[in-house]
Write a protein that holds these residues in place. Structure first.
Motif, mmCIF file in Angstrom:
data_model
loop_
_atom_site.group_PDB
_atom_site.id
_atom_site.type_symbol
_atom_site.label_atom_id
_atom_site.label_comp_id
_atom_site.label_asym_id
_atom_site.label_seq_id
_atom_site.Cartn_x
_atom_site.Cartn_y
_atom_site.Cartn_z
ATOM 1 N N ASP A 18 0.830 -1.210 0.000
ATOM 2 C CA ASP A 18 0.000 0.000 0.000
ATOM 3 C C ASP A 18 0.862 1.257 0.000
ATOM 4 O O ASP A 18 0.601 2.209 -0.759
ATOM 5 C CB ASP A 18 -0.927 0.007 1.211
ATOM 6 C CG ASP A 18 -2.036 -1.030 1.093
ATOM 7 O OD1 ASP A 18 -2.233 -1.555 -0.009
ATOM 8 O OD2 ASP A 18 -2.694 -1.320 2.120
ATOM 9 N N GLN A 19 1.903 1.272 0.845
ATOM 10 C CA GLN A 19 2.744 2.471 0.907
ATOM 11 C C GLN A 19 3.583 2.620 -0.353
ATOM 12 O O GLN A 19 3.849 3.749 -0.793
ATOM 13 C CB GLN A 19 3.629 2.401 2.147
ATOM 14 C CG GLN A 19 2.859 2.496 3.461
ATOM 15 C CD GLN A 19 1.945 3.714 3.490
ATOM 16 O OE1 GLN A 19 2.366 4.826 3.150
ATOM 17 N NE2 GLN A 19 0.693 3.498 3.880
ATOM 18 N N GLY A 20 4.005 1.506 -0.949
ATOM 19 C CA GLY A 20 4.722 1.593 -2.215
ATOM 20 C C GLY A 20 3.860 2.183 -3.319
ATOM 21 O O GLY A 20 4.326 2.984 -4.136
ATOM 22 N N ARG A 21 2.590 1.796 -3.326
ATOM 23 C CA ARG A 21 1.664 2.347 -4.333
ATOM 24 C C ARG A 21 1.458 3.850 -4.110
ATOM 25 O O ARG A 21 1.413 4.636 -5.067
ATOM 26 C CB ARG A 21 0.338 1.596 -4.254
ATOM 27 C CG ARG A 21 -0.638 1.996 -5.348
ATOM 28 C CD ARG A 21 -1.953 1.243 -5.230
ATOM 29 N NE ARG A 21 -1.762 -0.201 -5.375
ATOM 30 C CZ ARG A 21 -1.940 -1.071 -4.398
ATOM 31 N NH1 ARG A 21 -2.314 -0.651 -3.197
ATOM 32 N NH2 ARG A 21 -1.755 -2.365 -4.609
ATOM 33 N N ARG A 27 4.017 15.333 -6.763
ATOM 34 C CA ARG A 27 3.797 15.909 -5.427
ATOM 35 C C ARG A 27 4.664 15.179 -4.412
ATOM 36 O O ARG A 27 5.171 14.086 -4.652
ATOM 37 C CB ARG A 27 2.326 15.799 -5.032
ATOM 38 C CG ARG A 27 1.769 14.396 -5.065
ATOM 39 C CD ARG A 27 0.289 14.371 -4.687
ATOM 40 N NE ARG A 27 -0.295 13.043 -4.862
ATOM 41 C CZ ARG A 27 -0.215 12.066 -3.972
ATOM 42 N NH1 ARG A 27 0.436 12.271 -2.817
ATOM 43 N NH2 ARG A 27 -0.765 10.883 -4.212
ATOM 44 N N ALA A 28 4.809 15.840 -3.264
ATOM 45 C CA ALA A 28 5.637 15.259 -2.204
ATOM 46 C C ALA A 28 4.904 14.075 -1.565
ATOM 47 O O ALA A 28 3.677 14.090 -1.405
ATOM 48 C CB ALA A 28 5.937 16.307 -1.138
ATOM 49 N N TYR A 29 5.683 13.063 -1.243
ATOM 50 C CA TYR A 29 5.110 11.886 -0.585
ATOM 51 C C TYR A 29 5.220 12.064 0.928
ATOM 52 O O TYR A 29 6.327 12.171 1.464
ATOM 53 C CB TYR A 29 5.845 10.618 -1.022
ATOM 54 C CG TYR A 29 5.476 9.392 -0.222
ATOM 55 C CD1 TYR A 29 4.175 8.905 -0.231
ATOM 56 C CD2 TYR A 29 6.428 8.727 0.544
ATOM 57 C CE1 TYR A 29 3.821 7.779 0.503
ATOM 58 C CE2 TYR A 29 6.097 7.592 1.277
ATOM 59 C CZ TYR A 29 4.794 7.134 1.254
ATOM 60 O OH TYR A 29 4.456 6.018 1.982
ATOM 61 N N ASP A 49 2.401 6.776 -6.826
ATOM 62 C CA ASP A 49 1.410 7.751 -7.310
ATOM 63 C C ASP A 49 1.888 9.173 -7.061
ATOM 64 O O ASP A 49 1.689 10.071 -7.902
ATOM 65 C CB ASP A 49 0.076 7.518 -6.609
ATOM 66 C CG ASP A 49 -0.570 6.202 -7.027
ATOM 67 O OD1 ASP A 49 -0.168 5.640 -8.064
ATOM 68 O OD2 ASP A 49 -1.479 5.726 -6.301
ATOM 69 N N ALA A 50 2.513 9.409 -5.899
ATOM 70 C CA ALA A 50 2.989 10.754 -5.581
ATOM 71 C C ALA A 50 4.070 11.192 -6.559
ATOM 72 O O ALA A 50 4.096 12.347 -7.015
ATOM 73 C CB ALA A 50 3.518 10.790 -4.143
ATOM 74 N N ILE A 51 4.976 10.276 -6.925
ATOM 75 C CA ILE A 51 6.039 10.615 -7.866
ATOM 76 C C ILE A 51 5.464 10.912 -9.250
ATOM 77 O O ILE A 51 5.852 11.881 -9.916
ATOM 78 C CB ILE A 51 7.060 9.463 -7.940
ATOM 79 C CG1 ILE A 51 7.793 9.333 -6.608
ATOM 80 C CG2 ILE A 51 8.050 9.688 -9.079
ATOM 81 C CD1 ILE A 51 8.711 8.138 -6.537
#
Length: 311
Positions: free
Chosen positions: A61-64, A74-76, A68-70
């Motif tokens: 989930d956090q990898g996804r 936008r900043a993750y 998406d942020a990249i």
């Protein structure tokens, strides 16, 4: 004030022994004869499948989210909810870490149908008893047995890991396990044994009060509740299945224990589910002393003769 990672290390050091428990059996339902001794050395691999699944799920989930942020430029950033999930996954991994668990067990027959044993596994001492409920099949050089057991474990905590952090003096941890197995087995001569043991294990850990008080001071530093529970309880429900091969007094054991650990302590302000499916494959080598020899019966007197009087 120490930052959040140190608080977590302190808590996890205690919680790490809160829900994981030794689960191997390495014995059949047949009780040892009075005076008979059995020594067993074994090694098992603890595999908390439920914990792995939880950690992998959070990581995916956090990898996804990061991907998406990249792509969106936008900043993750981790939200408080995401931080809580990651920390809980970390707790689950440390509470039930995979690893190799060596054990040494000594059992002795006390009474007909009752034997007692002690087991040392590196971080715990376990004492148990087993009483025979049913026995049969000897006429065909076989043995079918049913027995009920009761075991109590005391875990040995070492303060060395906690003292390294030099935050507070810790050492008031305690943990006890109570295990109730139902043994079932079939033995064919002196060569082959087949056994199973459905079991329930209750574990209770009392955290060091100074650590619990210290964890409550972490909210101003971290921005959210990082308090730890005063006690942690867990329940294991599962079963062992195994076989033993050998001859007379030496046998090799191979078994698989599997079941579900229920463990939902209050961590970081909320009730967290850090249990799950757990498996423990084990192998061992057992040496058993010969049982007491049956008393020799006197030969019958020949017809027409008078047996000498007993002295």
């Amino acid at each position: 004030m120490r930052p959040l990672p140190v608080l977590l290390l302190l808590g996890l050091a205690g919680l790490g022994a809160g829900c994981a428990t030794p689960l191997s059996t390495m014995q059949t339902a047949k009780t040892l004869a009075p005076g008979q001794v059995q020594v067993t050395g074994s090694v098992g691999v603890f595999a908390p499948v439920g914990t792995f699944a939880q950690v992998v799920d959070v990581g995916i989930d956090q990898g996804r989210e990061a991907k998406d942020a990249i792509e969106e430029g936008r900043a993750y950033e981790l939200s408080e909810e995401d931080q809580q999930r990651l920390l809980t996954a970390g707790v689950a991994l440390v509470v039930a870490p995979p690893g190799i668990n060596p054990e040494l067990m000594v059992r002795v027959g006390v009474l007909d149908g009752l034997d007692l044993g002690g087991r040392y596994s590196g971080n715990s001492l376990r004492f148990d008893g087993k009483v025979r409920l049913a026995h049969g099949g000897e006429a065909r050089n076989r043995s079918y047995d049913l027995a009920l057991g009761l075991g109590v474990s005391k875990h040995l905590f070492s303060g060395a890991v906690l003292d390294v952090l030099e935050v507070v003096e810790l050492g008031d941890f305690s943990r006890y396990d109570v295990e109730v197995p139902l043994y079932m087995s079939a033995e064919y001569g002196d060569v082959f044994k087949l056994y199973g043991a459905p079991k329930y294990v209750y574990s209770h850990t009392r955290m060091d009060p100074e650590l619990v008080d210290f964890s409550k001071q972490g909210a101003p530093v971290t921005g959210f509740d990082v308090s730890l529970p005063a006690t942690v309880s867990s329940h294991f429900v599962g079963s062992t299945v195994g076989i033993a091969l050998g001859y007379r007094y030496v046998h090799i054991y191979a078994e698989l224990t599997g079941g579900y650990v229920f463990c939902k302590p209050n961590i970081f302000g909320l009730k967290r589910d850090i249990g799950g499916m757990t498996f423990l494959p084990s192998i061992g080598l057992a040496f058993r002393s010969p049982g007491p020899r049956p008393a020799a019966s006197a030969a019958p007197a020949a017809p027409g003769t008078v047996a000498p009087p007993s002295i």
